[in-house]
Design a protein around this motif. Structure first.
Motif, PDB file in Angstrom:
ATOM      1  N   LEU A 135     -11.849 -14.069 -22.359  1.00 41.54           N
ATOM      2  CA  LEU A 135     -10.667 -13.567 -22.916  1.00 41.54           C
ATOM      3  C   LEU A 135     -10.106 -12.142 -22.821  1.00 41.54           C
ATOM      4  O   LEU A 135      -8.959 -11.694 -22.680  1.00 41.54           O
ATOM      5  CB  LEU A 135     -10.641 -14.061 -24.475  1.00 41.54           C
ATOM      6  CG  LEU A 135     -10.685 -15.560 -24.719  1.00 41.54           C
ATOM      7  CD1 LEU A 135     -11.059 -15.781 -26.235  1.00 41.54           C
ATOM      8  CD2 LEU A 135      -9.221 -15.880 -24.287  1.00 41.54           C
ATOM      9  N   PHE A 136     -11.203 -11.356 -22.818  1.00 37.59           N
ATOM     10  CA  PHE A 136     -10.996  -9.877 -22.707  1.00 37.59           C
ATOM     11  C   PHE A 136     -10.631  -9.478 -21.420  1.00 37.59           C
ATOM     12  O   PHE A 136      -9.488  -8.784 -21.364  1.00 37.59           O
ATOM     13  CB  PHE A 136     -12.485  -8.880 -22.827  1.00 37.59           C
ATOM     14  CG  PHE A 136     -12.402  -7.657 -22.243  1.00 37.59           C
ATOM     15  CD1 PHE A 136     -11.690  -6.777 -23.161  1.00 37.59           C
ATOM     16  CD2 PHE A 136     -12.911  -7.289 -21.034  1.00 37.59           C
ATOM     17  CE1 PHE A 136     -11.780  -5.271 -22.416  1.00 37.59           C
ATOM     18  CE2 PHE A 136     -12.851  -6.168 -20.413  1.00 37.59           C
ATOM     19  CZ  PHE A 136     -12.134  -5.181 -21.143  1.00 37.59           C
ATOM     20  N   GLU A 137     -11.027 -10.039 -20.330  1.00 38.27           N
ATOM     21  CA  GLU A 137     -10.482  -9.696 -19.013  1.00 38.27           C
ATOM     22  C   GLU A 137      -9.102 -10.282 -18.845  1.00 38.27           C
ATOM     23  O   GLU A 137      -8.424  -9.409 -18.164  1.00 38.27           O
ATOM     24  CB  GLU A 137     -11.408 -10.465 -17.919  1.00 38.27           C
ATOM     25  CG  GLU A 137     -10.947 -10.393 -16.480  1.00 38.27           C
ATOM     26  CD  GLU A 137     -12.248 -10.727 -15.439  1.00 38.27           C
ATOM     27  OE1 GLU A 137     -13.155 -10.286 -15.374  1.00 38.27           O
ATOM     28  OE2 GLU A 137     -11.899 -11.831 -14.744  1.00 38.27           O
ATOM     29  N   GLU A 138      -8.815 -11.452 -19.236  1.00 36.36           N
ATOM     30  CA  GLU A 138      -7.230 -11.820 -19.291  1.00 36.36           C
ATOM     31  C   GLU A 138      -6.460 -10.803 -19.900  1.00 36.36           C
ATOM     32  O   GLU A 138      -5.210 -10.455 -19.388  1.00 36.36           O
ATOM     33  CB  GLU A 138      -7.099 -13.086 -19.849  1.00 36.36           C
ATOM     34  CG  GLU A 138      -7.680 -14.195 -18.910  1.00 36.36           C
ATOM     35  CD  GLU A 138      -7.889 -15.420 -19.644  1.00 36.36           C
ATOM     36  OE1 GLU A 138      -8.131 -16.630 -19.027  1.00 36.36           O
ATOM     37  OE2 GLU A 138      -7.559 -15.473 -20.952  1.00 36.36           O
ATOM     38  N   TRP A 139      -6.746 -10.286 -21.090  1.00 41.49           N
ATOM     39  CA  TRP A 139      -6.080  -9.294 -21.775  1.00 41.49           C
ATOM     40  C   TRP A 139      -5.946  -7.705 -21.114  1.00 41.49           C
ATOM     41  O   TRP A 139      -4.933  -6.981 -21.022  1.00 41.49           O
ATOM     42  CB  TRP A 139      -6.662  -8.941 -23.154  1.00 41.49           C
ATOM     43  CG  TRP A 139      -6.060  -7.962 -23.943  1.00 41.49           C
ATOM     44  CD1 TRP A 139      -5.109  -7.772 -24.634  1.00 41.49           C
ATOM     45  CD2 TRP A 139      -6.631  -6.635 -24.285  1.00 41.49           C
ATOM     46  NE1 TRP A 139      -4.835  -6.628 -25.224  1.00 41.49           N
ATOM     47  CE2 TRP A 139      -6.082  -5.770 -25.220  1.00 41.49           C
ATOM     48  CE3 TRP A 139      -7.873  -5.978 -23.631  1.00 41.49           C
ATOM     49  CZ2 TRP A 139      -6.243  -4.615 -25.278  1.00 41.49           C
ATOM     50  CZ3 TRP A 139      -8.415  -4.671 -24.271  1.00 41.49           C
ATOM     51  CH2 TRP A 139      -7.580  -4.054 -25.068  1.00 41.49           C
ATOM     52  N   TRP A 140      -7.247  -7.596 -20.719  1.00 46.75           N
ATOM     53  CA  TRP A 140      -7.270  -6.274 -19.920  1.00 46.75           C
ATOM     54  C   TRP A 140      -6.419  -6.236 -18.651  1.00 46.75           C
ATOM     55  O   TRP A 140      -5.610  -5.443 -18.280  1.00 46.75           O
ATOM     56  CB  TRP A 140      -8.841  -5.879 -19.568  1.00 46.75           C
ATOM     57  CG  TRP A 140      -8.978  -4.715 -19.026  1.00 46.75           C
ATOM     58  CD1 TRP A 140      -9.166  -4.285 -17.576  1.00 46.75           C
ATOM     59  CD2 TRP A 140      -8.944  -3.225 -19.755  1.00 46.75           C
ATOM     60  NE1 TRP A 140      -9.192  -2.835 -17.298  1.00 46.75           N
ATOM     61  CE2 TRP A 140      -9.176  -2.235 -18.705  1.00 46.75           C
ATOM     62  CE3 TRP A 140      -8.947  -2.876 -20.964  1.00 46.75           C
ATOM     63  CZ2 TRP A 140      -9.290  -1.010 -19.123  1.00 46.75           C
ATOM     64  CZ3 TRP A 140      -8.935  -1.635 -21.418  1.00 46.75           C
ATOM     65  CH2 TRP A 140      -9.054  -0.378 -20.561  1.00 46.75           C
ATOM     66  N   LEU A 141      -6.356  -7.362 -17.787  1.00 48.42           N
ATOM     67  CA  LEU A 141      -5.530  -7.643 -16.647  1.00 48.42           C
ATOM     68  C   LEU A 141      -4.076  -7.526 -17.047  1.00 48.42           C
ATOM     69  O   LEU A 141      -3.074  -6.846 -16.271  1.00 48.42           O
ATOM     70  CB  LEU A 141      -5.931  -8.733 -15.760  1.00 48.42           C
ATOM     71  CG  LEU A 141      -7.329  -8.762 -15.215  1.00 48.42           C
ATOM     72  CD1 LEU A 141      -7.566 -10.289 -14.664  1.00 48.42           C
ATOM     73  CD2 LEU A 141      -7.388  -7.578 -14.004  1.00 48.42           C
TER      74      LEU A 141
END
Length: 429
Positions: A135-141
């Motif tokens: 979920l963090f990676e999706e938000w960061w990207l």
């Protein structure tokens, strides 16, 4: 179309060979321990389509081939039950998500505080942490339009905001560094430990990694000659602009960061001063490293209070909603004595519960029972033997509760047809 109304012509009911493609696993299984495998897992982790709900009449009306495909689809559904949030995993997820996000937004070059997730085997630590990281990676990207904000001009380095690494079973600081480099596909042949650490630092920076997950960290054994190497490795990783997330079984007692005690007032684990063999040449630095970790616990369900029982029953209801058995009652897992029975069989450990339900559903379909009962589940043995990626010596395989005692078979009564019962009373003089 609602899955409850799908009939023999629904997702599992077609006669074409391609109808099975939507629920069968890919030819090459996903490997989260490499950047491409992690990315594909993140993008497809919720894509497994459940089988439609059929009534017994719909099942009987289908052709034999369609019924076979539907049974296969049901098996795939039960083998891929969705990971449900529990009160324990929700608490862990809040801490891990907050720490990763906060550290990613820091501009200062100071050391980033890390998180350690402790708990027994099969309690959902890895899946909880990986879901938070995804979920963090999706938000960061999305925040950076899928680009690496730290990339050098003119370069197209692989952008990997999250790196997931499983500590090798025979782990050393050197093999752990090699596993990290394998995630990125970086060469590391014939490197010394200092060279490996420098290469790891360069790879984390070049690929824009903000969170590094080291799973099964307690495989790193603390031997006298390697104490300093282990502490140096962790200290080096923490000195970079990444959040270090360590996941393991029995971290406080492992010796990795010395024995510790839980402080209820602060909600953190406290490490006492180092003594004896845990003293290093620079013990003050080791203590500083330990104090920069939050150690949080992910435990099993409990069955002592009304709130704990309600949480367990709610979890069972979520599993029950995913099952596709033709004769399942509305409260098959949540009524009568089933919640107590399932808790006794699994000790509230979600991984053992999933294994019991999965094997029970398979047996219910094969036998034609099409429902789960205590009698059917009594015949299911939970076995975690011969797991290729689990290390029992590190506590990664939990103790399995003893199966319910079987009712002893009654002895076959002796044939008394030819016994001499004596002279009948009526004929006696």
């Amino acid at each position: 179309m609602n899955d409850s109304s799908a009939g023999p012509t629904g997702p599992a009911g077609g006669d074409s060979a391609g109808s099975a493609a939507s629920f069968l696993p890919p030819a090459v299984l996903l490997d989260r321990e490499c950047a491409d495998g992690w990315r594909r897992w993140r993008l497809t982790r919720h894509d497994a389509p459940p089988a439609p709900r059929w009534s017994p009449a719909q099942y009987q009306a289908a052709s034999p081939r369609t019924r076979g495909l539907y049974d296969l689809h049901r098996c795939a559904t039960h083998a891929n039950l969705a990971v449900q949030e529990t009160p324990m995993s929700a608490a862990v997820a809040r801490v891990v998500a907050s720490r990763i996000r906060t550290n990613a937004l820091k501009r200062k070059p100071s050391t980033r505080a890390g998180v350690m997730v402790n708990g027994g085997g099969y309690q959902g630590k890895t899946e909880t942490v990986c879901e938070v990281a995804a979920l963090f990676e999706e938000w960061w990207l999305e925040l950076h339009h899928q680009l690496n904000p730290d990339a050098l001009p003119g370069t197209r380095d692989l952008h990997a905001p999250v790196a997931y690494v499983q500590t090798p079973v025979t782990a050393t600081p050197k093999s752990t560094c090699e596993a990290i480099l394998d995630f990125y596909g970086e060469p590391h042949k014939n490197m010394t430990l200092p060279q490996l650490v420098r290469t790891v630092k360069a790879a984390l920076h070049a690929h824009g990694t903000k969170a590094l997950i080291l799973d099964d960290i307690t495989r790193l054994k603390m031997h006298r000659e390697a104490d300093q190497d282990v502490l140096d490795l962790i200290r080096s990783l923490m000195s970079m602009s990444v959040t270090l997330v360590l996941v393991g079984v029995g971290i406080p007692q492992s010796g990795l960061l010395r024995d510790s005690r839980y402080d209820a007032r602060s909600g953190q684990w406290v490490f006492p001063p180092a003594t004896g063999r845990f003293r290093s040449r620079n013990d003050a630095a080791g203590t500083q490293t330990e104090r920069r970790f939050d150690l949080i616990e992910l435990g099993p369900f409990r069955y002592d209070t009304a709130a704990q029982i309600d949480a367990w029953v709610h979890h069972l209801a979520g599993i029950q909603d995913q099952l596709r058995l033709l004769k399942a009652e509305p409260a098959m897992l949540t009524s009568a004595g089933m919640p107590e029975y399932l808790f006794r069989r699994t000790d509230g450990i979600v991984g053992l519960l999933e294994r019991l339900i999965e094997d029970g559903c398979s047996q219910a379909i094969d036998s034609g029972a099409e429902r789960l009962t205590t009698g059917l589940l009594d015949s299911v043995t939970i076995s975690l033997d011969h797991l290729p990626v689990r290390d029992p010596a590190a506590g990664e395989v939990p103790a399995i509760p003893a199966p319910p005692s079987r009712v002893p078979r009654r002895k076959r009564p002796r044939n008394t047809s030819f016994d001499d019962g004596g002279t009948p009373a009526a004929t006696r003089r």
